[in-house]
Design a protein around this motif. Structure first.
Motif, mmCIF file in Angstrom:
data_model
loop_
_atom_site.group_PDB
_atom_site.id
_atom_site.type_symbol
_atom_site.label_atom_id
_atom_site.label_comp_id
_atom_site.label_asym_id
_atom_site.label_seq_id
_atom_site.Cartn_x
_atom_site.Cartn_y
_atom_site.Cartn_z
ATOM 1 N N GLN A 59 1.961 39.788 5.639
ATOM 2 C CA GLN A 59 1.447 38.804 4.679
ATOM 3 C C GLN A 59 0.505 39.446 3.664
ATOM 4 O O GLN A 59 0.457 39.038 2.506
ATOM 5 C CB GLN A 59 0.754 37.672 5.425
ATOM 6 C CG GLN A 59 1.752 36.793 6.157
ATOM 7 C CD GLN A 59 1.070 35.694 6.946
ATOM 8 O OE1 GLN A 59 0.854 34.625 6.441
ATOM 9 N NE2 GLN A 59 0.724 35.971 8.184
ATOM 10 N N LEU A 60 -0.226 40.456 4.114
ATOM 11 C CA LEU A 60 -1.095 41.177 3.167
ATOM 12 C C LEU A 60 -0.251 41.862 2.097
ATOM 13 O O LEU A 60 -0.601 41.865 0.914
ATOM 14 C CB LEU A 60 -1.939 42.215 3.911
ATOM 15 C CG LEU A 60 -3.230 41.703 4.536
ATOM 16 C CD1 LEU A 60 -3.896 42.788 5.347
ATOM 17 C CD2 LEU A 60 -4.197 41.201 3.462
ATOM 18 N N LEU A 61 0.873 42.454 2.540
ATOM 19 C CA LEU A 61 1.767 43.116 1.582
ATOM 20 C C LEU A 61 2.350 42.086 0.602
ATOM 21 O O LEU A 61 2.453 42.348 -0.598
ATOM 22 C CB LEU A 61 2.902 43.840 2.312
ATOM 23 C CG LEU A 61 2.482 45.099 3.079
ATOM 24 C CD1 LEU A 61 3.645 45.653 3.883
ATOM 25 C CD2 LEU A 61 1.969 46.168 2.114
ATOM 26 N N LEU A 62 2.698 40.918 1.142
ATOM 27 C CA LEU A 62 3.234 39.841 0.306
ATOM 28 C C LEU A 62 2.194 39.413 -0.737
ATOM 29 O O LEU A 62 2.497 39.244 -1.921
ATOM 30 C CB LEU A 62 3.592 38.648 1.196
ATOM 31 C CG LEU A 62 4.268 37.444 0.549
ATOM 32 C CD1 LEU A 62 5.677 37.801 0.133
ATOM 33 C CD2 LEU A 62 4.309 36.284 1.530
ATOM 34 N N LEU A 63 0.967 39.313 -0.262
ATOM 35 C CA LEU A 63 -0.145 38.927 -1.134
ATOM 36 C C LEU A 63 -0.378 40.000 -2.199
ATOM 37 O O LEU A 63 -0.539 39.701 -3.388
ATOM 38 C CB LEU A 63 -1.396 38.764 -0.267
ATOM 39 C CG LEU A 63 -2.468 37.789 -0.687
ATOM 40 C CD1 LEU A 63 -1.909 36.406 -0.869
ATOM 41 C CD2 LEU A 63 -3.574 37.779 0.351
ATOM 42 N N ALA A 64 -0.368 41.256 -1.747
ATOM 43 C CA ALA A 64 -0.604 42.373 -2.675
ATOM 44 C C ALA A 64 0.487 42.431 -3.733
ATOM 45 O O ALA A 64 0.209 42.660 -4.911
ATOM 46 C CB ALA A 64 -0.647 43.684 -1.894
ATOM 47 N N TYR A 65 1.721 42.171 -3.312
ATOM 48 C CA TYR A 65 2.837 42.198 -4.277
ATOM 49 C C TYR A 65 2.618 41.140 -5.352
ATOM 50 O O TYR A 65 2.780 41.399 -6.546
ATOM 51 C CB TYR A 65 4.158 41.945 -3.540
ATOM 52 C CG TYR A 65 5.286 41.600 -4.475
ATOM 53 C CD1 TYR A 65 5.892 42.581 -5.246
ATOM 54 C CD2 TYR A 65 5.716 40.287 -4.617
ATOM 55 C CE1 TYR A 65 6.907 42.256 -6.134
ATOM 56 C CE2 TYR A 65 6.732 39.952 -5.498
ATOM 57 C CZ TYR A 65 7.321 40.940 -6.253
ATOM 58 O OH TYR A 65 8.310 40.618 -7.131
ATOM 59 N N GLN A 66 2.219 39.927 -4.902
ATOM 60 C CA GLN A 66 2.041 38.833 -5.864
ATOM 61 C C GLN A 66 0.903 39.120 -6.827
ATOM 62 O O GLN A 66 0.984 38.824 -8.010
ATOM 63 C CB GLN A 66 1.753 37.526 -5.126
ATOM 64 C CG GLN A 66 2.938 37.011 -4.359
ATOM 65 C CD GLN A 66 2.500 35.897 -3.422
ATOM 66 O OE1 GLN A 66 2.459 34.752 -3.804
ATOM 67 N NE2 GLN A 66 2.180 36.245 -2.188
ATOM 68 N N VAL A 67 -0.179 39.726 -6.288
ATOM 69 C CA VAL A 67 -1.332 39.998 -7.145
ATOM 70 C C VAL A 67 -1.016 41.129 -8.118
ATOM 71 O O VAL A 67 -1.299 41.052 -9.310
ATOM 72 C CB VAL A 67 -2.570 40.356 -6.280
ATOM 73 C CG1 VAL A 67 -3.716 40.832 -7.147
ATOM 74 C CG2 VAL A 67 -2.995 39.147 -5.473
#
Lengths: 373, 178
Positions: free
Chosen positions: A21-29
């Motif tokens: 989920q952190l990676l998902l968040l980082a991708y979006q940001v």
């Protein structure tokens, strides 16, 4: 490795889920992009249900309200209940119908009056999260709604579209923490930034302590945020006091006064003017009347004739000087061959084009080039 | 060990019953909780403080007593909630994953049928949830969110009050205990 994973199975799964989920968040940001698939699935699953519930409520809302009210009366007096309940049921139903008709009429009138192209929308749900201040509306990308569009009501601005799906959109209310809008006060023309704080009121930041602002004064959109067209009502000042870094101003947004049922989405915004106040600004502060707007013809003329020097920047003047240097030395830029010496004085400026009919003498070079170095 | 602590510990660390639910029970209550959040605050704005998806996550994590199951349930509910909010995907997901994991870990040591303990845990996990959301918003997204402590504590208390009857209703969905 296998032993390690089986021994710390719980922790491994937790880490896996959190890291994913952190990676998902980082991708979006990082990409400033969304993951539309998950959102579309969730919205497609939930909004039809909300739409269905809303339709049922619309049809039977008056009946349910009346029914619940009937229960309250029953406790007081069973005999009176039947008569009163029926009357109140009818009254409430009619009042709701009237209010809805009034709202629709006001919205229509406002829509006809406003120069911006707007689209009426109805609220069908709210966003998730405790104390959330985002709402779902029944208009989506198929109706032309796009992310970043303003949502307004006759009473004032409501919020901004933060996500547009096919059949619905998500609107962030102006009171949501993090939402901003450029505003200007009506009487004293004080500019600031309206910010939502997650409560029913908003604050206006970046107002100097020296600026004059009174409780009850209206704020309007300034158009500086490029979301809300200029001249829309925002709200009234509820509280104002001097603070450490500037004035602390609390504003009660007028767009949310009458509840959230319908709103207009601004498809194509046209800036308006902030209406003049009923009373003049305070006599303690001297404020000149607003300058007359520039005529388009004059601006076009300035843009069209840089030789006049009025609309020329330093870069324009430098470019003109180099062009004259190149022309004076007979060098063609971009062509293989001689190189221009830009240290030499440029050729005299060409006189501006004068219509032959007037027969006027060309202006001297020195007067044509105000930025002479 | 006093009588009170014995009751809270469920008569010993070994006495941990794992509740089983029908598959539909893992879908319907979370969906209803999310729909509640989407629809009900429109008409009763004072109910917007209710974080039913969090309470459902806590309940399933406590009753399943398996940290992996708790984390997965929390992750799924959180991601759906994220999808219906203006936040980037993962904010609620991460926080609810942690809530599910820690709630399940705690449930292995306590008697989670105890009403007082359920109240305390609901209160604690609401504060935990709001605090981690604030940390993520500030730390990862750079948002200038304020943590309104008094409001959070009041909301945590109200959510804990609602959690008690809600958990009793959800208890009826249990099929067996191992």
């Amino acid at each position: 490795m296998e032993t390690f994973l089986s021994r710390y199975r719980n922790l491994s799964v937790l880490l896996l889920l959190v890291v994913a989920q952190l990676l998902l968040l980082a991708y979006q940001v990082k990409a400033r992009d969304d993951v539309p698939l998950i959102r579309v699935w969730a919205v497609s699953a939930v909004t039809p249900l909300a739409r269905g519930i809303e339709s049922i409520r619309g049809g039977t809302g008056g009946f349910f309200q009346g029914y619940l009210f009937l229960h309250d009366v029953q406790v007081e007096n069973i005999l009176l209940k039947r008569e009163m309940g029926a009357l109140k049921l009818r009254n409430r139903f009619l009042a709701a119908e009237l209010a809805m008709a009034d709202r629709a009429k006001a919205l229509d009138e406002f829509r006809a009056k406003t120069p911006s192209k707007t689209l009426p929308a109805r609220v069908i749900g709210t966003g998730t999260g405790a104390n959330s201040r985002v709402v779902f509306i029944d208009r989506g990308s198929t109706d032309g709604v796009k992310r970043g569009m303003a949502a307004i009501a006759p009473e004032g601005i409501v919020g901004k579209v933060v996500a547009a799906y096919r059949m619905s959109s998500l609107v962030q209310l102006i009171t949501e923490q993090g939402s901003v809008a450029g505003v200007v006060s009506q009487k004293n023309k004080v500019r600031g930034t309206l910010k939502g704080v997650g409560a029913n009121t908003c604050v206006v930041e970046y107002v100097q302590n020296e600026d004059k602002l009174e409780p009850g004064e209206w704020f309007f959109t300034s158009g500086a945020d490029r979301v809300f067209p200029r001249g829309l009502p925002v709200g009234q000042v509820k509280m104002v006091r001097e603070g450490r870094g500037g004035k602390e101003v609390v504003v009660e947004p007028s767009g949310l006064w009458t509840g959230m049922e319908e709103m207009l989405i601004v498809l194509d915004g046209v800036h308006g003017l902030v209406p003049p106040p009923d009373e003049p600004a305070s006599r303690e502060v001297s404020i000149l009347p607003a300058p007359p707007p520039e005529t388009p013809a004059a601006s076009e003329l300035d843009a069209a004739s840089p030789d006049s020097g009025a609309a020329m920047t330093d870069a324009d003047r430098l470019k003109e000087r180099y062009q004259r240097v190149v022309e004076g030395q007979g060098v063609h830029l971009g062509v293989k061959g001689a190189i221009a010496d830009f240290n030499r004085a440029p050729a005299p400026a060409r006189p501006p084009a004068v219509p032959a009919a007037t027969g006027a003498a060309p202006a001297p070079a020195g007067k044509v080039e105000p930025g002479k170095r | 060990m006093t009588g009170m602590s014995e009751r809270l510990m469920g008569g010993g660390l070994g006495n941990t019953k794992i509740s089983k639910f029908r598959p539909v029970a893992y879908i319907v209550p979370p969906l209803v909780a999310i729909l509640f959040q989407v629809y009900v605050p429109r008409f009763a704005s004072y109910l917007s403080y209710l974080e039913l998806p969090l309470l459902v996550t806590v309940y399933f994590a406590l009753m399943r007593r398996q940290p992996v199951a708790g984390a997965v349930i929390g992750c799924a509910i959180g991601l759906v909630q994220d999808a219906l909010s203006q936040h980037p995907l993962g904010m609620q997901g991460i926080v609810k994953t942690l809530v599910g994991y820690f709630a399940a870990s705690i449930s292995m040591r306590f008697d989670v049928e105890n009403v007082a303990l359920r109240f305390v845990l609901s209160f604690f996990f609401f504060v935990f949830h709001q605090f981690f959301l604030w940390v993520l918003a500030r730390g990862l997204l750079g948002q200038s969110m304020d943590l309104q402590v008094p409001q959070t504590i009041i909301f945590a208390f109200l959510n804990a009050v609602v959690a008690i009857p809600l958990f009793l209703v959800l208890d009826r969905l249990k099929t067996e205990e191992l």
